[in-house]
Motif scaffolding. Sequence first.
Motif, short mmCIF file in Angstrom:
data_model
loop_
_atom_site.label_atom_id
_atom_site.label_comp_id
_atom_site.label_asym_id
_atom_site.label_seq_id
_atom_site.Cartn_x
_atom_site.Cartn_y
_atom_site.Cartn_z
N GLN A 189 6.18 -1.89 3.73
CA GLN A 189 6.59 -3.05 4.54
C GLN A 189 7.97 -2.84 5.13
O GLN A 189 8.23 -3.18 6.28
N LEU A 190 8.86 -2.27 4.32
CA LEU A 190 10.23 -2.04 4.79
C LEU A 190 10.23 -1.03 5.93
O LEU A 190 10.94 -1.19 6.92
N VAL A 229 15.10 3.40 5.73
CA VAL A 229 14.74 3.10 4.34
C VAL A 229 14.70 4.44 3.61
O VAL A 229 13.89 5.29 3.92
N GLN A 262 2.63 -1.31 -6.16
CA GLN A 262 3.33 -2.45 -5.55
C GLN A 262 4.66 -2.02 -4.94
O GLN A 262 5.02 -2.50 -3.88
N ILE A 263 5.36 -1.12 -5.62
CA ILE A 263 6.62 -0.60 -5.08
C ILE A 263 6.34 0.12 -3.76
O ILE A 263 7.07 -0.05 -2.78
N LYS A 301 2.35 -1.08 -10.89
CA LYS A 301 3.73 -1.31 -10.46
C LYS A 301 4.11 -0.31 -9.37
O LYS A 301 4.71 -0.66 -8.36
N PRO A 343 9.16 6.35 -3.22
CA PRO A 343 10.29 5.55 -3.71
C PRO A 343 10.56 5.76 -5.20
O PRO A 343 9.64 5.85 -5.99
N HIS A 344 11.84 5.84 -5.52
CA HIS A 344 12.35 5.97 -6.90
C HIS A 344 11.75 7.16 -7.64
O HIS A 344 11.46 7.10 -8.83
N GLU A 345 11.59 8.23 -6.89
CA GLU A 345 11.05 9.44 -7.50
C GLU A 345 12.22 10.27 -8.04
O GLU A 345 13.25 10.39 -7.36
N VAL A 367 5.85 -2.41 -1.01
CA VAL A 367 7.12 -2.95 -0.51
C VAL A 367 7.79 -1.92 0.40
O VAL A 367 8.32 -2.26 1.47
N HIS A 368 7.74 -0.68 -0.03
CA HIS A 368 8.33 0.42 0.74
C HIS A 368 7.66 0.51 2.12
O HIS A 368 8.34 0.63 3.14
#
Lengths: 180, 439
Positions: free
Chosen positions: B305-306, B315, B298-299, B295, B337-339, B302-303
């Motif tokens: 790609q953004l 971002v 995958q996150i 997961k 991300p989301h750390e 996405v990060h």
Amino acid sequence: MGRAELLQELREKTGMIELTDKEFWNAPYFPSGVAKGIVVELLGNGRTEWLLQLFKMHPQHYIFWCERETLANPTAFQQRGVNLERIKFVSSKGDLQQPLRLALDSQFYPFIVAPNNFEDIKTFQRFNLLAEKSKSTLFLLADKSFSTAWPISLQLEISSSAEGFKIDIQRQKHGAKVCE
Amino acid sequence: MRVVCMWFDNPSPTARIAEVFLRFSPQISIRKDRAIFIEIGKCRNLYSEQSFLARAQIILKRQNQTARIGLGSDITDSLAFAKFDCLTLEELPLEAIFDFIDPFERDQALRKATGKLVDSFTDLGIKTLSDFKKIPASQLISRFGVIGRHAHSRVHMQDFISWPFWTPEEIVSEKKEFAHGFYPDLEPILFELKTQLDRIFEIIFSRKKRVTKLQIQIKCEKISTHVDFLRTYSFDFFAPQSSAKGALRIIKDRLAKDLEKKPLLSPVEMLETSIIKLVPFEGGQKNIFNSDEEKFEQINSVHNQLIELLGKENVFQAELTEDRRPERSWKKKHGTPHEANGSAVELLNEIPERATYLCKYPMKIEVTAGYVHIKKRRFKILHWDNQIEKITGGWYEKPTEEIKNVFNRNYSQVEIEGNQKISIFETPNREFYLHGYYG
């Protein structure tokens, strides 16, 4: 049975069918809840405060917050009880369709927030299909008036007052269900 | 031993340049970004020193690099000659002792101690290396201990310096040439790239590596109307990639955007994918009981790609700061991300509730009896909160000097017609500014 009554009955039936398929988010001051995997449009001076309360009620989910330029105040979000680690902020002056599609497609963000600058019906249709597939709820923040696009399933006008929120339902496709 | 040192005044890609010199000698070492050492003594039957120096100048010119070249009997003196542009030890200043003591700049403590030694000798009037060489070892040891002894043996070339092991970075590359070319559209290019990426990721997976930098080259048929027939795309992934699927998504976005702006006008003749940088990762079988790692990857994808789509600046995640000013009470965080972060959350209990949106810049407004004038529009004040928050500061930073950046604001929450709550502040000059609004 008249034609209008027949149509009404059929609508209710399809509404019921759709309702059985949907899962719902518990939402503040909105007992029927917000369905998962739909496009929601919000209007009014209490929309963000209401949205933050909704996010606070579901603390384990990630949020994708999209803006044209960074105006949202994260300090206020944290003060309302929404942990900033959950939120990914994205700002883009260009077309927001692609980042939104990416977020919807990824299925990581159950809550996606963006300004409603879209006019093309196909865009809403695309969002609706992607939201349905990923079970993410896309909240579009309208500026002055509601969009007439049919793929938007829920339109709420939210005004805040000292007592709480006053919610006027402009459109609700998935019937009414009282959350447990 | 004869050693050539190339010294680059500005940070340069030494590893890449050193690779070119491998044809002259297999014994090469580098000092990261600054110097290349080549042992040429053992190859004297193949080429002379003069011919090597001439060839080195041409190679550097072709690489668009400028370097000073020094030739010595060891790493230390060749480095000092190159750095200080000298030909003999007698010409070298005392500062060159740093390059004798620590030529690969690896020991900061040693350099600090050497600095003290240089300062002391400069005060005593010893300014060149030849003067330093005249000092007997016993005197150096009594005053500077082990550093003095080390400096003495290095300057008198009595130490053997081992060459740090250097090998050129391995390049994993996949290349395919098409005899008749194919239609220069995105889909067929991606189709071919998928095959190449699959092969590359299989190779690097077996080596327990992941990709952080990748390069794609597309060569089209050379025709007079297609000037831009050779395209090179470099990808610097935010998070290391371990699968073709994730990488291809990012590549697709970039190519789609670029080919839309500048379409390929002639058939594609060659496609090449090269891995520029790899990082190690803990390989092993997928954990079927816990999908967290998958997961997370995958996150990250996405990060990635953004970032590719919108740029790194756009971002981000937010992190709270200890500044009371609303606009500076948070900052952008571009990390993982989301750390989880240890931001100043506990301070929030001590500050009043902030507006959910902030104006980009505080907007000057006028307040008259019962009304607020914003952008030449008049709004009736329904309620003016008597609780005032005073934010002031700047004075403590340089108490003895006059500061222009002092701020002194009195914030109030005001409810205007339409039940809209706004946040405004007043300055000591009795000017009012709109700073935020509630959502």
